[in-house]
Motif scaffolding. Structure first.
Motif, mmCIF file in Angstrom:
data_model
loop_
_atom_site.group_PDB
_atom_site.id
_atom_site.type_symbol
_atom_site.label_atom_id
_atom_site.label_comp_id
_atom_site.label_asym_id
_atom_site.label_seq_id
_atom_site.Cartn_x
_atom_site.Cartn_y
_atom_site.Cartn_z
ATOM 1 N N TYR A 10 50.964 35.603 34.871
ATOM 2 C CA TYR A 10 51.043 34.215 35.334
ATOM 3 C C TYR A 10 52.323 33.562 34.814
ATOM 4 N N VAL A 11 52.675 33.827 33.580
ATOM 5 C CA VAL A 11 53.864 33.192 33.005
ATOM 6 C C VAL A 11 55.154 33.889 33.464
ATOM 7 N N GLY A 12 55.175 35.214 33.347
ATOM 8 C CA GLY A 12 56.402 35.952 33.650
ATOM 9 C C GLY A 12 56.823 35.830 35.102
ATOM 10 N N VAL A 29 60.307 43.060 34.997
ATOM 11 C CA VAL A 29 59.853 44.406 34.668
ATOM 12 C C VAL A 29 58.420 44.351 34.158
ATOM 13 N N ASP A 30 57.611 45.324 34.618
ATOM 14 C CA ASP A 30 56.223 45.383 34.163
ATOM 15 C C ASP A 30 55.831 46.858 34.015
ATOM 16 N N ILE A 31 54.923 47.128 33.070
ATOM 17 C CA ILE A 31 54.502 48.530 32.915
ATOM 18 C C ILE A 31 53.434 48.905 33.940
ATOM 19 N N LYS A 34 51.438 49.853 39.662
ATOM 20 C CA LYS A 34 50.795 49.409 40.912
ATOM 21 C C LYS A 34 51.206 47.983 41.262
ATOM 22 N N LYS A 35 51.238 47.159 40.212
ATOM 23 C CA LYS A 35 51.609 45.760 40.393
ATOM 24 C C LYS A 35 53.063 45.661 40.862
ATOM 25 N N VAL A 36 53.921 46.459 40.234
ATOM 26 C CA VAL A 36 55.343 46.424 40.590
ATOM 27 C C VAL A 36 55.529 46.878 42.040
ATOM 28 N N PRO A 85 51.482 39.816 27.044
ATOM 29 C CA PRO A 85 50.179 39.352 26.549
ATOM 30 C C PRO A 85 50.159 39.259 25.020
ATOM 31 N N THR A 86 49.404 38.292 24.530
ATOM 32 C CA THR A 86 49.148 38.194 23.081
ATOM 33 C C THR A 86 47.643 37.985 22.895
ATOM 34 N N PRO A 87 46.852 38.979 23.305
ATOM 35 C CA PRO A 87 45.394 38.806 23.271
ATOM 36 C C PRO A 87 44.878 38.772 21.840
ATOM 37 N N SER A 120 55.889 34.071 25.244
ATOM 38 C CA SER A 120 54.459 34.228 24.967
ATOM 39 C C SER A 120 54.043 33.260 23.856
ATOM 40 N N THR A 121 52.747 33.033 23.760
ATOM 41 C CA THR A 121 52.227 32.181 22.692
ATOM 42 C C THR A 121 52.006 33.053 21.456
ATOM 43 N N VAL A 122 52.742 32.750 20.402
ATOM 44 C CA VAL A 122 52.722 33.642 19.226
ATOM 45 C C VAL A 122 52.676 32.855 17.917
ATOM 46 N N ARG A 152 50.531 25.178 33.409
ATOM 47 C CA ARG A 152 49.086 25.313 33.633
ATOM 48 C C ARG A 152 48.869 26.177 34.864
ATOM 49 N N GLU A 153 47.987 27.159 34.771
ATOM 50 C CA GLU A 153 47.660 27.920 35.974
ATOM 51 C C GLU A 153 47.123 26.942 37.011
ATOM 52 N N GLY A 154 47.475 27.158 38.254
ATOM 53 C CA GLY A 154 47.061 26.238 39.316
ATOM 54 C C GLY A 154 48.146 25.198 39.606
ATOM 55 N N PRO A 263 40.798 29.583 24.407
ATOM 56 C CA PRO A 263 39.932 30.301 23.460
ATOM 57 C C PRO A 263 40.731 31.154 22.477
ATOM 58 N N LYS A 264 41.710 31.883 22.985
ATOM 59 C CA LYS A 264 42.425 32.785 22.077
ATOM 60 C C LYS A 264 43.386 32.006 21.162
ATOM 61 N N ASP A 265 43.957 30.921 21.665
ATOM 62 C CA ASP A 265 44.931 30.197 20.852
ATOM 63 C C ASP A 265 44.261 29.405 19.726
HETATM 64 P P1 NAD Z 1 49.175 38.249 31.835
HETATM 65 O O1 NAD Z 1 48.175 39.097 31.182
HETATM 66 O O2 NAD Z 1 48.852 37.552 33.119
HETATM 67 O O3 NAD Z 1 50.506 39.096 32.091
HETATM 68 C C1 NAD Z 1 51.106 39.934 31.179
HETATM 69 C C2 NAD Z 1 51.863 41.014 31.928
HETATM 70 O O4 NAD Z 1 52.591 41.797 30.975
HETATM 71 C C3 NAD Z 1 50.978 41.980 32.698
HETATM 72 O O5 NAD Z 1 51.412 42.071 34.039
HETATM 73 C C4 NAD Z 1 51.154 43.309 31.964
HETATM 74 O O6 NAD Z 1 51.056 44.437 32.822
HETATM 75 C C5 NAD Z 1 52.552 43.139 31.410
HETATM 76 N N1 NAD Z 1 52.887 44.038 30.319
HETATM 77 C C6 NAD Z 1 52.131 44.452 29.275
HETATM 78 N N2 NAD Z 1 52.831 45.259 28.466
HETATM 79 C C7 NAD Z 1 54.067 45.363 29.003
HETATM 80 C C8 NAD Z 1 55.255 46.046 28.616
HETATM 81 N N3 NAD Z 1 55.312 46.789 27.524
HETATM 82 N N4 NAD Z 1 56.335 45.923 29.421
HETATM 83 C C9 NAD Z 1 56.297 45.186 30.534
HETATM 84 N N5 NAD Z 1 55.207 44.505 30.933
HETATM 85 C C10 NAD Z 1 54.106 44.596 30.182
HETATM 86 O O7 NAD Z 1 49.618 37.191 30.737
HETATM 87 P P2 NAD Z 1 50.021 35.655 30.955
HETATM 88 O O8 NAD Z 1 48.816 34.857 31.293
HETATM 89 O O9 NAD Z 1 51.221 35.585 31.829
HETATM 90 O O10 NAD Z 1 50.442 35.278 29.463
HETATM 91 C C11 NAD Z 1 51.585 35.791 28.822
HETATM 92 C C12 NAD Z 1 51.797 35.007 27.548
HETATM 93 O O11 NAD Z 1 52.065 33.640 27.862
HETATM 94 C C13 NAD Z 1 50.609 34.980 26.596
HETATM 95 O O12 NAD Z 1 51.070 34.943 25.283
HETATM 96 C C14 NAD Z 1 49.932 33.665 26.931
HETATM 97 O O13 NAD Z 1 49.198 33.154 25.852
HETATM 98 C C15 NAD Z 1 51.122 32.784 27.225
HETATM 99 N N6 NAD Z 1 50.848 31.662 28.122
HETATM 100 C C16 NAD Z 1 50.013 31.813 29.188
HETATM 101 C C17 NAD Z 1 49.794 30.747 30.045
HETATM 102 C C18 NAD Z 1 48.864 30.888 31.206
HETATM 103 O O14 NAD Z 1 48.470 29.858 31.754
HETATM 104 N N7 NAD Z 1 48.500 32.078 31.619
HETATM 105 C C19 NAD Z 1 50.441 29.518 29.821
HETATM 106 C C20 NAD Z 1 51.313 29.414 28.749
HETATM 107 C C21 NAD Z 1 51.512 30.494 27.901
#
Ligand code: NAD
Length: 432
Positions: A10-12, A29-31, A34-36, A85-87, A120-122, A152-154, A263-265
């Motif tokens: 969503y962010v990238g 770039v994404d790992i 399928k998505k790519v 991701p920062t799960p 990312s949120t870290v 914000r998503e949406g 929740p995670k933050d």
């Molecule tokens: P997401 O899970 O939607 O996307 C992460 C992407 O990273 C996935 O497509 C995954 O395949 C890819 N990925 C994983 N490992 C990889 C690697 N080694 N190389 C390349 N790609 C890789 O995550 P998101 O919701 O976009 O969130 C990303 C970060 O931004 C998180 O830290 C989140 O907390 C923060 N954030 C999210 C939002 C939101 O609304 N979703 C808003 C602000 C901040």
């Protein structure tokens, strides 16, 4: 400018697309191969209003490209965004393995000056860890910047294009010059770029999300008190929201917050505070109350059916954690469905965008329908979990004639209580 974005969630993907829209050459770039491939085929892999048009235009005009190869993505780019991701890890702290893994790789492959920007949120101190992970593998000059994302998503496109503020933590004049240039198109209306040190930037993001989660949770507690004392939370909400110091937003009570962030933050901020021997007590309460709030309608559903849900069919409207997204991470709907199934009920669900994601998770444990009224057929009650606009003015006559019994459990307070009761429904909502 030449930009690489690592991670196309969503962010990238929003970051990459919006930066392409302002004329930059962007490679994402994404790992996830399928998505790519999907994106290369011109398909947007997530639902985000307004994204598709920008995505298509920028691909067509050659400014937005996709790859699974990190080296190919970063080779010509000076600016590298990490949107990874920062799960939560097992102990609730943010799992930095994605970020530090990529940082480690970057150190091995960079051949000229790079600005590595963490979106990312870290937790505080991550920029230093990223710095160390890159530096251990290279002598090439680079800067690490903390640039948390507040979209914000949406509303992600709107939020990225016209942010309330851009927060940037850095200690390099060279990086500042580049980022000033990159973000200039997004702050033309005088919305500020707030430069600060990296630790403050990192903490700003957690503080914002934890504050908002606390605000929602506070209001949910007020709603619960309203029910016990016979007050109406809608009146109280407007009463307090008119005070500028409080503000009208984020005061709507409901069945709790979900999503991939709050929740995670909240958990991660609590955990990282603990690491410096600080007990962030209020956040403990926020998490507990929110967990309880998510399924607060379940006891009422059970009561309504004399504690016997076996063989009852419940229609669920809304599966996404909030409207205008297909994201179901930590969605209250999922917790409710789980409870309903455990109690022996069956579930027929409708959501405008999130059904495919739920199908992947729950398979045939519940049934899915393509029309909101279809979900009501032979159902004994309607449970509303997400406040999609399409649920706001339903045809109540049709709802009434389709449902087996005239009862609505509304986890988002969508309707006027008197109006719904006027149609002959038993209506349960939050804090009224
Ligand atoms: P997401 O899970 O939607 O996307 C992460 C992407 O990273 C996935 O497509 C995954 O395949 C890819 N990925 C994983 N490992 C990889 C690697 N080694 N190389 C390349 N790609 C890789 O995550 P998101 O919701 O976009 O969130 C990303 C970060 O931004 C998180 O830290 C989140 O907390 C923060 N954030 C999210 C939002 C939101 O609304 N979703 C808003 C602000 C901040």
């Amino acid at each position: 400018m030449k930009v690489a974005v690592v991670g196309t969630g969503y962010v990238g993907l929003v970051t990459g697309t919006c930066l392409a829209e302002t004329g930059n050459d962007v490679i994402c770039v994404d790992i996830d191969a399928k998505k790519v491939q999907k994106m290369k085929d011109g398909i947007v892999p997530i639902y985000e209003p307004g994204l598709e048009a920008l995505f298509e235009r920028n691909i067509k005009q050659g400014r937005l490209k996709f790859t699974t190869n990190l080296n190919e993505a970063i080779k010509d780019a000076t600016i590298i965004f990490l949107a990874l991701p920062t799960p939560p890890g097992e102990d609730g702290s943010a799992d930095l393995s994605y970020i530090l893994g990529v940082a480690d790789d970057l150190g091995k492959i960079i051949t000229d000056y790079k600005i590595v920007i963490d979106k990312s949120t870290v937790p505080v101190g991550t920029a230093d860890k990223v710095n160390a992970a890159i530096a251990k593998n290279t002598d090439i000059e680079f800067d690490v910047v903390s640039n948390p994302e507040f979209l914000r998503e949406g509303y992600a496109i709107e939020d990225f294009m016209k942010p309330d503020r851009v927060v940037i933590g850095l200690d390099s004049e060279r990086a500042k010059k580049e980022l000033d240039h990159l973000y200039r198109p997004f702050v033309r209306q005088g919305n500020p770029i707030l430069y600060m040190d990296k630790k403050s930037a990192e903490l700003t993001k957690y503080a914002a999300n934890a504050f908002l989660a606390t605000k929602i949770t506070f209001m949910n507690e007020i709603a619960n008190v309203c029910e016990l004392v016979g007050a109406d939370v809608d009146k109280v909400r407007i009463g307090i929201g008119s005070d500028d110091r409080i503000g009208k937003r984020f005061l709507f009570p409901g069945i709790g917050y979900g999503g991939s962030c709050f929740p995670k933050d909240v958990q991660a901020l609590m955990k990282s505070s603990k690491e410096v021997n600080y007990d962030f007590e209020i956040l403990n309460a926020v998490m507990d109350v929110n967990q309880r709030q998510k399924t607060m309608l379940i006891p009422r559903i059970k009561d309504h059916f004399n504690n016997d849900l076996k063989g009852k069919k419940i229609a669920v409207w809304g599966l996404a954690f909030k409207p205008n997204t297909d994201d179901i991470r930590e969605a209250p709907a999922l917790y409710n469905i789980d409870e309903l199934l455990s109690a022996g009920a069956t579930v027929s669900a409708f959501d405008p965008e999130a059904m495919d994601n739920v199908k992947e998770l729950l398979g045939d444990k519940i049934s899915y329908v393509d029309d909101m009224y279809e979900a009501l057929k032979n159902a004994d009650a309607l449970l509303i979990c997400t406040e999609w606009q399409v649920f706001r003015s339903p045809d109540f006559d049709l709802v009434k004639s389709t449902l087996n019994s005239k009862v609505i459990f509304d986890g988002r307070n969508l309707y006027d209580k008197n109006e719904v009761e006027g149609f002959g429904f038993e209506y349960y909502s939050i804090g009224r």
